[in-house]
Design a protein around this motif. Structure first.
Motif, PDB file in Angstrom:
ATOM      1  N   THR A 179      -3.457 113.985 -19.519  1.00  9.90           N
ATOM      2  CA  THR A 179      -3.514 113.926 -18.059  1.00  9.90           C
ATOM      3  C   THR A 179      -4.885 113.482 -17.553  1.00  9.90           C
ATOM      4  N   HIS A 180      -5.858 113.332 -18.459  1.00 15.01           N
ATOM      5  CA  HIS A 180      -7.156 112.775 -18.066  1.00 15.01           C
ATOM      6  C   HIS A 180      -7.020 111.364 -17.489  1.00 15.01           C
ATOM      7  N   PHE A 181      -5.968 110.679 -17.867  1.00 13.16           N
ATOM      8  CA  PHE A 181      -5.803 109.309 -17.401  1.00 13.16           C
ATOM      9  C   PHE A 181      -5.390 109.238 -15.931  1.00 13.16           C
ATOM     10  N   CYS A 182      -4.873 110.322 -15.387  1.00 19.44           N
ATOM     11  CA  CYS A 182      -4.248 110.266 -14.071  1.00 19.44           C
ATOM     12  C   CYS A 182      -5.230 109.981 -12.942  1.00 19.44           C
ATOM     13  N   ALA A 183      -6.247 110.823 -12.788  1.00 16.90           N
ATOM     14  CA  ALA A 183      -7.161 110.678 -11.655  1.00 16.90           C
ATOM     15  C   ALA A 183      -7.910 109.349 -11.658  1.00 16.90           C
ATOM     16  N   PRO A 184      -8.530 108.926 -12.780  1.00 18.75           N
ATOM     17  CA  PRO A 184      -9.255 107.648 -12.734  1.00 18.75           C
ATOM     18  C   PRO A 184      -8.351 106.456 -12.480  1.00 18.75           C
ATOM     19  N   VAL A 185      -7.150 106.452 -13.054  1.00 20.13           N
ATOM     20  CA  VAL A 185      -6.222 105.351 -12.796  1.00 20.13           C
ATOM     21  C   VAL A 185      -5.792 105.364 -11.334  1.00 20.13           C
ATOM     22  N   PHE A 186      -5.510 106.545 -10.814  1.00 21.29           N
ATOM     23  CA  PHE A 186      -5.170 106.740  -9.406  1.00 21.29           C
ATOM     24  C   PHE A 186      -6.220 106.107  -8.501  1.00 21.29           C
ATOM     25  N   VAL A 187      -7.471 106.479  -8.728  1.00 20.37           N
ATOM     26  CA  VAL A 187      -8.569 106.029  -7.875  1.00 20.37           C
ATOM     27  C   VAL A 187      -8.826 104.541  -8.075  1.00 20.37           C
ATOM     28  N   PHE A 188      -8.805 104.099  -9.312  1.00 19.78           N
ATOM     29  CA  PHE A 188      -8.998 102.682  -9.641  1.00 19.78           C
ATOM     30  C   PHE A 188      -7.955 101.821  -8.933  1.00 19.78           C
ATOM     31  N   TYR A 212     -26.158 109.368 -24.232  1.00 22.67           N
ATOM     32  CA  TYR A 212     -25.967 109.145 -22.802  1.00 22.67           C
ATOM     33  C   TYR A 212     -24.491 108.925 -22.508  1.00 22.67           C
ATOM     34  N   GLY A 213     -24.119 109.260 -21.261  1.00 20.22           N
ATOM     35  CA  GLY A 213     -22.775 108.956 -20.800  1.00 20.22           C
ATOM     36  C   GLY A 213     -21.877 110.151 -20.645  1.00 20.22           C
ATOM     37  N   ASP A 214     -22.374 111.354 -20.940  1.00 17.09           N
ATOM     38  CA  ASP A 214     -21.599 112.574 -20.731  1.00 17.09           C
ATOM     39  C   ASP A 214     -22.581 113.725 -20.535  1.00 17.09           C
ATOM     40  N   PRO A 215     -22.331 114.621 -19.572  1.00 20.31           N
ATOM     41  CA  PRO A 215     -23.307 115.689 -19.308  1.00 20.31           C
ATOM     42  C   PRO A 215     -23.468 116.684 -20.442  1.00 20.31           C
ATOM     43  N   VAL A 216     -22.452 116.791 -21.305  1.00 21.27           N
ATOM     44  CA  VAL A 216     -22.523 117.729 -22.431  1.00 21.27           C
ATOM     45  C   VAL A 216     -22.440 116.934 -23.734  1.00 21.27           C
ATOM     46  N   ASN A 263     -13.138 115.119 -26.142  1.00 20.03           N
ATOM     47  CA  ASN A 263     -13.321 116.110 -25.073  1.00 20.03           C
ATOM     48  C   ASN A 263     -14.523 115.725 -24.214  1.00 20.03           C
ATOM     49  N   VAL A 264     -14.302 114.810 -23.284  1.00 21.48           N
ATOM     50  CA  VAL A 264     -15.369 114.321 -22.413  1.00 21.48           C
ATOM     51  C   VAL A 264     -15.203 114.903 -21.014  1.00 21.48           C
ATOM     52  N   SER A 265     -16.240 114.763 -20.209  1.00 24.83           N
ATOM     53  CA  SER A 265     -16.291 115.421 -18.903  1.00 24.83           C
ATOM     54  C   SER A 265     -15.483 114.682 -17.836  1.00 24.83           C
ATOM     55  N   LYS A 266     -14.558 115.400 -17.220  1.00 22.10           N
ATOM     56  CA  LYS A 266     -13.843 114.898 -16.047  1.00 22.10           C
ATOM     57  C   LYS A 266     -14.500 115.372 -14.764  1.00 22.10           C
TER      58      LYS A 266
END
Length: 395
Positions: A61-70, A250-254, A271-274
């Motif tokens: 479900t990580h794909f949902c929000a960025p695809v939505f906004v894009f 670089y590229g992820d806060p954790v 497991n990257v930051s959403k």
């Protein structure tokens, strides 16, 4: 949830298919939130405590929000082709403000079922609304301005994770709201709270990049060149994710954590930051999305036709699915033995921390909800195609 992207009254099927697919997947995550036994007490993405099945149900479900906004940005570009610059900007501004109001009044109520609005939840609709307001301003300057600012935000916003938090609490809050928000709770008088879960500007960057990609979908743009562009940029995005994840600087806060276990290391790699959406997260999700667009432009079968129905009316689907899920939750709440004395929970009414079911029943509820919403979505899609009232462009 996005602007109608008609081109001379003909919709671009691949866009509706992709958007419909992420709408279907999105409902799975929200079904898990409402009905899974561990949703309120554990992190499904924690490699130390999760299972492969639970990790996947959340990760996909990580794909949902960025695809939505894009796609919102892409659709905004296409919608603007039939308007003057001033008219397109004005529409984006009004729709952005409208979406913020919807998030506060309609989506929050659907999520919480709390008519007193003790806890206002600002998530993806809020981020899209704010981003549309910024897009209304930037698009008046130039197309290049939007694209350049979008790329700067996407590639550069993780710099703020490397900087010290401002000592001034007001400045710290502003930084969180615009760049680094993750569960930022702002107290209000009389036992009310605002939960800011989506930092604005990283998502604005995603929308601006989508707006830039929209130029590839103009009627005069060569289809073969569009496919080639999508394949190149999508592949480079996936490669960038893999590179940044391996380098782990670089590229992820954790930073990625290493375990003494191959399976846990595999989970940790993805497991990257959403919250906020990191560069690695955006690359991991938008890369495959662009590859999907490249390969589905001419595909037309029973599944794509079903998915495109949801994708053609995403805002309608998004709002209704929360109310349907929460109504089912109320029924399950009482039928499983809970009483009226246990209704009040923060932030979701009728959702005690110890309530819930296993994953098989969660999947069954998810499939039922998506199936129930098919005919209403099909009806509303037809209604939008055959009616021209001004308010339809806002839904």
């Amino acid at each position: 949830m996005t602007i109608d992207q008609s081109l001379s009254s003909k919709r671009i099927l691949s866009i509706d298919i992709l958007r419909g697919l992420v709408m279907i997947i999105m409902a799975l995550d929200h079904t898990r939130d409402f009905f899974h036994i561990g949703a309120m007490t554990s992190d499904p993405l924690n490699p130390e405590t999760t299972t492969g099945a639970l990790f996947f149900i959340r990760w996909i479900t990580h794909f949902c929000a960025p695809v939505f906004v894009f796609l919102s940005g892409l659709s905004a570009y296409l919608s603007a082709q039939n308007k003057t610059s001033a008219a397109a900007s004005s529409f984006l501004l009004k729709r952005g403000l409208w979406l913020i109001v919807v998030e506060i009044l309609i989506i929050t109520l659907g999520l919480t079922f709390n008519p007193l609005y003790n806890f206002i939840i600002l998530q993806v609709i809020w981020a899209i609304g704010c981003s549309m307001i910024f897009l209304a301003l930037a698009s008046r300057i130039s197309y290049k301005t939007v694209l350049i600012v979008g790329l700067l935000l996407v590639f550069g916003h993780n710099i703020f994770n490397l900087l010290p938090v401002p000592k001034n609490p007001d400045m710290a809050l502003i930084l969180k709201v615009f760049f680094t928000a993750f569960g930022t709770i702002v107290p209000l008088p009389n036992n009310h709270f605002i939960g800011i879960f989506y930092a604005i500007l990283p998502w604005t960057g995603v929308m601006f990049v989508g707006y830039g990609i929209g130029a590839w979908y103009k009627k005069t743009y060569d289809a073969a060149k569009r496919k080639r562009n999508l394949l190149i940029v999508g592949s480079l995005s996936v490669f960038l994710f893999l590179l940044l994840r391996f380098v782990n600087i670089y590229g992820d806060p954790v930073p990625r954590k290493e375990y003494g276990d191959l399976f846990k290391n595999l989970l940790a790699f993805f497991n990257v930051s959403k919250y906020p959406p990191s560069l690695q997260y955006i690359s991991m999700t938008l890369g495959p999305a662009m590859l999907f667009l490249a390969f589905t432009e001419k595909i037309n079968n029973w599944f794509t036709r079903i998915a495109s129905v949801y994708g053609a009316v995403p805002f309608f689907y998004y709002v209704i699915h929360f109310y349907l899920l929460h109504t089912i939750l109320v029924i399950a709440f009482f039928t499983t033995g809970y009483t009226s004395q246990q209704i009040v929970q923060i932030p979701f009414l009728f959702r005690p921390a110890d309530f819930g079911f296993g994953l098989p029943l969660v999947y069954l509820i998810w499939i039922a909800v998506v199936a129930i919403l098919y005919l209403p979505c099909k009806w509303f899609k037809k209604y939008k195609e055959t009616h021209g009232q001004w308010w339809l462009s806002y839904i």
